[in-house]
Write a protein that holds these residues in place. Structure first.
Motif, mmCIF file in Angstrom:
data_model
loop_
_atom_site.group_PDB
_atom_site.id
_atom_site.type_symbol
_atom_site.label_atom_id
_atom_site.label_comp_id
_atom_site.label_asym_id
_atom_site.label_seq_id
_atom_site.Cartn_x
_atom_site.Cartn_y
_atom_site.Cartn_z
ATOM 1 N N ARG A 1 0.777 -1.229 -0.082
ATOM 2 C CA ARG A 1 -0.062 -0.028 -0.116
ATOM 3 C C ARG A 1 0.904 1.216 -0.003
ATOM 4 O O ARG A 1 0.386 2.102 -0.520
ATOM 5 C CB ARG A 1 -1.060 0.197 1.353
ATOM 6 N N SER A 2 2.088 1.356 0.692
ATOM 7 C CA SER A 2 2.749 2.455 1.029
ATOM 8 C C SER A 2 4.075 2.076 1.238
ATOM 9 O O SER A 2 4.465 1.033 1.897
ATOM 10 C CB SER A 2 2.036 3.485 1.978
ATOM 11 N N TYR A 3 5.139 3.291 1.076
ATOM 12 C CA TYR A 3 6.338 2.995 1.564
ATOM 13 C C TYR A 3 6.893 4.464 2.197
ATOM 14 O O TYR A 3 6.177 5.656 2.030
ATOM 15 C CB TYR A 3 7.426 2.697 0.185
ATOM 16 N N PRO A 4 8.056 4.382 3.165
ATOM 17 C CA PRO A 4 8.402 5.541 3.881
ATOM 18 C C PRO A 4 9.189 6.332 2.843
ATOM 19 O O PRO A 4 10.232 5.801 2.180
ATOM 20 C CB PRO A 4 9.169 4.871 4.911
ATOM 21 N N ALA A 5 8.744 7.450 2.403
ATOM 22 C CA ALA A 5 9.504 8.710 1.689
ATOM 23 C C ALA A 5 9.956 9.924 2.419
ATOM 24 O O ALA A 5 9.385 10.140 3.411
ATOM 25 C CB ALA A 5 8.806 8.976 0.556
ATOM 26 N N VAL A 6 11.275 10.281 2.341
ATOM 27 C CA VAL A 6 11.447 11.471 2.965
ATOM 28 C C VAL A 6 11.232 12.781 1.920
ATOM 29 O O VAL A 6 11.784 12.910 0.821
ATOM 30 C CB VAL A 6 13.154 11.393 3.270
ATOM 31 N N VAL A 7 10.553 13.538 2.627
ATOM 32 C CA VAL A 7 10.195 15.141 1.659
ATOM 33 C C VAL A 7 10.482 16.005 2.815
ATOM 34 O O VAL A 7 9.860 16.329 3.739
ATOM 35 C CB VAL A 7 8.592 14.575 1.453
ATOM 36 N N ALA A 8 11.354 16.985 2.455
ATOM 37 C CA ALA A 8 11.826 18.304 2.979
ATOM 38 C C ALA A 8 11.929 17.972 4.512
ATOM 39 O O ALA A 8 11.489 18.450 5.620
ATOM 40 C CB ALA A 8 10.351 19.095 3.246
ATOM 41 N N ALA A 9 12.976 16.865 4.713
ATOM 42 C CA ALA A 9 13.758 16.406 5.856
ATOM 43 C C ALA A 9 12.558 15.825 6.944
ATOM 44 O O ALA A 9 12.692 15.822 8.255
ATOM 45 C CB ALA A 9 14.466 17.540 6.505
ATOM 46 N N SER A 10 11.486 15.371 6.481
ATOM 47 C CA SER A 10 10.604 14.422 7.254
ATOM 48 C C SER A 10 10.162 13.422 6.517
ATOM 49 O O SER A 10 9.987 13.219 5.286
ATOM 50 C CB SER A 10 9.286 15.262 7.541
ATOM 51 N N VAL A 11 9.813 12.290 7.290
ATOM 52 C CA VAL A 11 9.419 11.134 6.824
ATOM 53 C C VAL A 11 7.892 11.064 6.636
ATOM 54 O O VAL A 11 7.113 11.117 7.324
ATOM 55 C CB VAL A 11 9.777 9.520 7.783
ATOM 56 N N VAL A 12 7.318 10.733 5.319
ATOM 57 C CA VAL A 12 5.950 10.835 4.850
ATOM 58 C C VAL A 12 5.951 9.268 4.307
ATOM 59 O O VAL A 12 6.670 8.526 3.794
ATOM 60 C CB VAL A 12 5.706 11.712 4.236
ATOM 61 N N GLU A 13 4.591 8.913 4.213
ATOM 62 C CA GLU A 13 4.206 7.649 3.392
ATOM 63 C C GLU A 13 4.030 7.908 2.044
ATOM 64 O O GLU A 13 3.025 8.525 1.675
ATOM 65 C CB GLU A 13 3.021 6.990 4.120
ATOM 66 N N GLY A 14 4.897 7.252 1.142
ATOM 67 C CA GLY A 14 4.465 7.354 -0.227
ATOM 68 C C GLY A 14 3.537 6.461 -0.684
ATOM 69 O O GLY A 14 3.388 5.186 -0.202
ATOM 70 N N GLU A 15 2.644 6.571 -1.609
ATOM 71 C CA GLU A 15 1.446 5.612 -2.148
ATOM 72 C C GLU A 15 1.965 4.769 -2.965
ATOM 73 O O GLU A 15 2.703 5.168 -4.255
ATOM 74 C CB GLU A 15 0.463 6.344 -2.633
ATOM 75 N N LEU A 16 1.742 3.469 -2.886
ATOM 76 C CA LEU A 16 2.192 2.609 -4.071
ATOM 77 C C LEU A 16 0.823 2.068 -4.530
ATOM 78 O O LEU A 16 0.158 2.650 -5.606
ATOM 79 C CB LEU A 16 2.887 1.428 -3.519
ATOM 80 N N PHE A 17 0.113 1.100 -4.128
ATOM 81 C CA PHE A 17 -0.941 0.387 -4.470
ATOM 82 C C PHE A 17 -2.207 0.252 -3.345
ATOM 83 O O PHE A 17 -2.419 -0.525 -2.869
ATOM 84 C CB PHE A 17 -0.629 -0.967 -5.242
ATOM 85 N N PRO A 18 -2.728 1.522 -3.172
ATOM 86 C CA PRO A 18 -3.652 1.434 -1.868
ATOM 87 C C PRO A 18 -4.893 0.736 -1.880
ATOM 88 O O PRO A 18 -5.654 0.065 -0.968
ATOM 89 C CB PRO A 18 -4.016 2.961 -1.596
ATOM 90 N N ASP A 19 -5.296 0.419 -3.405
ATOM 91 C CA ASP A 19 -6.491 -0.509 -3.545
ATOM 92 C C ASP A 19 -6.115 -1.910 -3.584
ATOM 93 O O ASP A 19 -5.929 -2.580 -4.750
ATOM 94 C CB ASP A 19 -7.275 -0.038 -4.925
#
Length: 176
Positions: free
Chosen positions: A134-152
């Motif tokens: 469903r998601s993967y950890p991604a670093v955006v602007a020095a913070s870790v957010v969840e990147g979307e893969l295949f949520p359905d």
């Protein structure tokens, strides 16, 4: 003759100090408990067509098969994309996530995936695999957010005698 003494009838003061102390302690404890007892829900779809939908035979369907021997990633056009056998008794989730990220980079609009689950897969492995696809950890602007893969994610039962493509080819002598 007896004298009647009138008793003074006044309203006694209520001592609510103990009750107030209880509320002062109880309210924060209950509020903190609400934060830790959140219920997580994962939305699931079941494979097949919705009412009124028709599937074209050349539509790309990403299928991840989860069996005790490992994970197999495939699609409807090319067959098996990648086979990830179990390593040291654990499913290879980092490699699964890497392959799915590469597929997502090629098809950014695709959000659905079919997860075939073998009969001997335990619940914790199923949930961890669903979280991985469903998601993967991604670093955006020095913070870790969840990147979307295949949520359905759509769940489907895998065949009971299902084996990994790499081990099936070796056993029958097929493949190059």
């Amino acid at each position: 003759m007896r004298r009647r003494h009138r008793r003074i009838t006044g309203s006694p003061d209520l001592d609510i100090t103990a009750f107030m102390n209880l509320m002062i302690v109880l309210v924060p404890v209950l509020l903190l408990g609400m934060v830790f007892s959140q219920v997580r829900m994962i939305e699931l779809n079941f494979p097949g067509t919705q009412a009124g939908d028709t599937l074209s035979p050349d539509e790309f369907k990403l299928v991840v098969t989860l069996i005790p021997q490992g994970i197999e990633i495939g699609d409807s056009e090319r067959g098996v994309i990648k086979v990830l056998p179990v390593q040291d008794g654990q499913q290879n989730y980092p490699e699964l996530q890497l392959v799915l990220r590469q597929i997502k980079a090629r098809m950014p609009d695709k959000t659905d995936l079919i997860l075939e689950v073998g009969p001997d897969i335990d619940y914790q492995t199923l949930v961890r695999t669903m979280d991985t696809v469903r998601s993967y950890p991604a670093v955006v602007a020095a913070s870790v957010v969840e990147g979307e893969l295949f949520p359905d994610v759509a769940l489907m039962d895998a065949q009971e005698d299902r084996t990994l493509a790499a081990t099936a080819g070796l056993a029958t002598g097929e493949g190059a």
